[in-house]
Every structure is written in structure tokens, then in C-alpha cells.
Design an enzyme around this catalytic site. Structure first.
Site: not given
Ligand code: 5GP
Length: 112
Positions: A84, A93, A97, A99
Site C-alpha cells: 500500500n 503505517v 513494508h 504484506h
Molecule cells: P498498511 O495499511 O500501512 O499497508 O499496513 C499496516 C499493517 O500494519 C496493517 O495490516 C496493520 O494490521 C499492521 N499493524 C498495525 N499496528 C501493528 C502492530 O502494532 N503490530 C503488528 N504486528 N502489526 C501492526
């Protein structure tokens, strides 16, 4: 970029607990806290960039994807890799990263 550590930097520093499934000197892979698939991992470079398109070095970009593929193959034969990029792309975040999503019976719930 903000000076304060990102959520994932705090996870890398073990200030916030997570389930680590892979780590080397440049990358860490953890279980997602809110899995969107039976297997949902996040592959995170330790060197912070806000979003994947900030990485301009082909070697760095290649290593990131090769690490994600290596980790994915350690857990699944078939898998989906997702990035994303930016708020409008669903990024929450702001520390790059990838997924890894896998483990559905008969393939993903949703086609893209
Ligand atoms: P994004 O939406 O930024 O691509 O993905 C961020 C991911 O980080 C989400 O899938 C969310 O569930 C995961 N996430 C958010 N906070 C934490 C956390 O404290 N620990 C872990 N292990 N994953 C997290």
C-alpha cells in the site's frame, strides 16, 4: 520524514512486542496484528523509508522484494505480495513494508 520512531522501528527495537518470523541485519518479518488472510506477514526494511517509491536504489529495491519472496516461500507455496503506497493507497503505517498474504482455501477471497 518525522524524527520520532515509526511504529515498525519500535517493533524492531523490541519496544513493542510482535511475533518475529524472520530477521537479518537489514530486514525483519513479523505477523500482522490484524490478519487479513490465514497467513499475514509484514516484511519491513530496518532502514526507514516512508513508502516504497522512496527507494530509488535498484539493489535495495531488489533485496526488499527478494527478502519478501524468501520469507513467503518459507511459509507458503502460493501467496500474494501487496504494498500500500500512500494514504490513498491504503497505507496506514508510514514505514515501507510488504504484506505477504496466503493460506486461503482455494485462493484469495477477493480478486484484485
Ligand atoms: P498498511 O495499511 O500501512 O499497508 O499496513 C499496516 C499493517 O500494519 C496493517 O495490516 C496493520 O494490521 C499492521 N499493524 C498495525 N499496528 C501493528 C502492530 O502494532 N503490530 C503488528 N504486528 N502489526 C501492526
Amino acid at each position: 520524514m518525522s524524527d520520532s520512531p515509526t511504529l515498525f522501528e519500535r517493533i524492531i527495537a523490541r519496544e513493542i512486542p510482535s511475533t518475529v518470523v524472520y530477521e537479518d541485519d537489514r530486514y525483519i518479518a513479523i505477523k500482522d496484528i490484524a490478519p487479513k488472510a490465514p497467513l499475514h506477514l509484514l516484511v519491513i526494511p530496518k532502514e526507514v523509508s516512508t513508502r516504497v517509491d522512496e527507494i530509488t536504489d535498484p539493489q535495495e529495491m531488489g533485496e526488499l522484494w527478494l527478502t519478501a519472496i524468501k520469507v513467503a516461500r518459507q511459509h507458503a507455496e502460493d501467496y500474494r505480495l501487496v504494498v500500500n503506497c500512500g494514504k490513498g493507497g491504503g497505507q496506514m503505517v508510514f514505514h515501507t513494508h510488504i504484506h505477504i498474504l496466503a493460506g486461503w482455501e482455494g485462493g484469495p477471497d477477493q480478486d484484485i
